[in-house]
Design a protein around this motif. Structure first.
Motif, PDB file in Angstrom:
ATOM      1  N   PHE A 131       0.747  -1.406  -0.061  1.00 29.80           N
ATOM      2  CA  PHE A 131      -0.006  -0.040  -0.166  1.00 29.80           C
ATOM      3  C   PHE A 131       0.867   1.243  -0.051  1.00 29.80           C
ATOM      4  N   PHE A 132       2.013   1.208  -0.083  1.00 23.83           N
ATOM      5  CA  PHE A 132       2.967   2.225   0.243  1.00 23.83           C
ATOM      6  C   PHE A 132       3.278   2.966  -0.916  1.00 23.83           C
ATOM      7  N   PHE A 163       7.151   3.838   7.049  1.00 27.91           N
ATOM      8  CA  PHE A 163       6.210   4.030   5.795  1.00 27.91           C
ATOM      9  C   PHE A 163       4.831   4.466   6.314  1.00 27.91           C
ATOM     10  N   LEU A 164       4.348   3.962   7.325  1.00 28.96           N
ATOM     11  CA  LEU A 164       2.951   4.142   7.837  1.00 28.96           C
ATOM     12  C   LEU A 164       2.844   5.798   7.966  1.00 28.96           C
ATOM     13  N   PHE A 174      -4.191   4.660   5.543  1.00 29.14           N
ATOM     14  CA  PHE A 174      -4.001   3.094   5.623  1.00 29.14           C
ATOM     15  C   PHE A 174      -5.264   2.558   6.382  1.00 29.14           C
ATOM     16  N   LEU A 175      -5.891   3.117   7.382  1.00 30.98           N
ATOM     17  CA  LEU A 175      -6.945   2.475   7.888  1.00 30.98           C
ATOM     18  C   LEU A 175      -7.955   2.360   6.986  1.00 30.98           C
ATOM     19  N   GLY A 214     -12.009  -1.067  16.010  1.00 35.42           N
ATOM     20  CA  GLY A 214     -13.034  -0.216  15.525  1.00 35.42           C
ATOM     21  C   GLY A 214     -12.761  -0.355  14.110  1.00 35.42           C
ATOM     22  N   TYR A 215     -11.752  -0.715  13.509  1.00 35.57           N
ATOM     23  CA  TYR A 215     -11.292  -0.971  12.138  1.00 35.57           C
ATOM     24  C   TYR A 215     -11.472  -2.516  11.504  1.00 35.57           C
TER      25      TYR A 215
END
Length: 229
Positions: A131-132, A163-164, A174-175, A214-215
């Motif tokens: 995803f980065f 990276f995040l 990202f979330l 929560g995710y």
């Protein structure tokens, strides 16, 4: 699906003396966050397919190495970019510092990971590295959408706190991309970035895991030698 890498492991017996000579033991190994995960799952007896992209020069080597552990490799061979390489500096305390050139991994395309790979899948596992950067991210998000249409559960390992936290990514993005995964496996540093908690060691792993549920359906915060929450 994800990165396959040529790891160059540099193990130093004491802290590095910057700007000077340093003795070390240096070894080359096949690696990559997703390829390693595939190999471990196959070693545990699971039926695993790994999809990724390597440089043409050593794509066959990585196919053989994955197959040696029982993984069915689906590696595209890139004629224009080499296999990604990471120099892994391992300190005397076992802590790792990674210097990364992702190479052919950044050129992963939809044709390398056809939707048919999910035909008999019980689970799709992705790492944060997919995803980065924009190219692999588009492939990963397309595969996530296809998994959702088919009812295939997804697990995700965020992969890298650095990276995040980068301005080009950020925890909120990202979330949003990975929300709804059945399980997320951050380490303490990654969980702190994703939740905005005080950095370790002040961050409470259980509290961060609770926030992240929560995710995600379940959250496993990895604690290194201390196990996981």
């Amino acid at each position: 699906m994800g990165d396959v890498i040529n790891d160059v492991l540099v193990q130093a017996p004491w802290p590095l003396a910057l700007g000077d000579d340093n003795p070390a033991v240096i070894r080359s190994r096949p690696g990559g966050s997703a390829a390693n995960q595939a190999a471990w799952l196959a070693e545990l007896g699971m039926d695993v397919v790994f999809a990724g992209r390597a440089g043409a020069r050593d794509a066959e080597f990585h196919r053989r190495e994955l197959a040696r552990f029982g993984v069915e490799p689906r590696l595209a061979a890139d004629e224009s970019a080499p296999t990604g390489t990471i120099v892994v500096l391992v300190g005397p305390d076992g802590e790792r510092t990674m210097i990364t050139d992702r190479g052919a991994n950044l050129r992963l395309g939809p044709a390398d990971v056809p939707a048919a790979l999910l035909d008999d899948a019980a689970l799709l596992h992705l790492t944060g590295y997919s995803f980065f950067e924009p190219g692999p991210r588009a492939v990963a998000r397309g595969l996530l959408a296809e998994a959702a249409r088919r009812g295939v559960p997804v697990t995700v390992d965020p992969g890298s706190a650095a990276f995040l936290a980068a301005p080009s990514i950020g925890p909120a993005a990202f979330l949003g991309w990975t929300r709804g995964a059945a399980v997320c496996f951050p380490n303490v540093d990654e969980a702190a970035v994703l939740t905005g908690a005080n950095p370790p060691p002040a961050a409470d792993p259980a509290a961060m895991a609770a926030v992240l549920t929560g995710y995600y359906g379940a959250v496993v915060v990895k604690l290194g030698a201390d196990g996981a929450v």
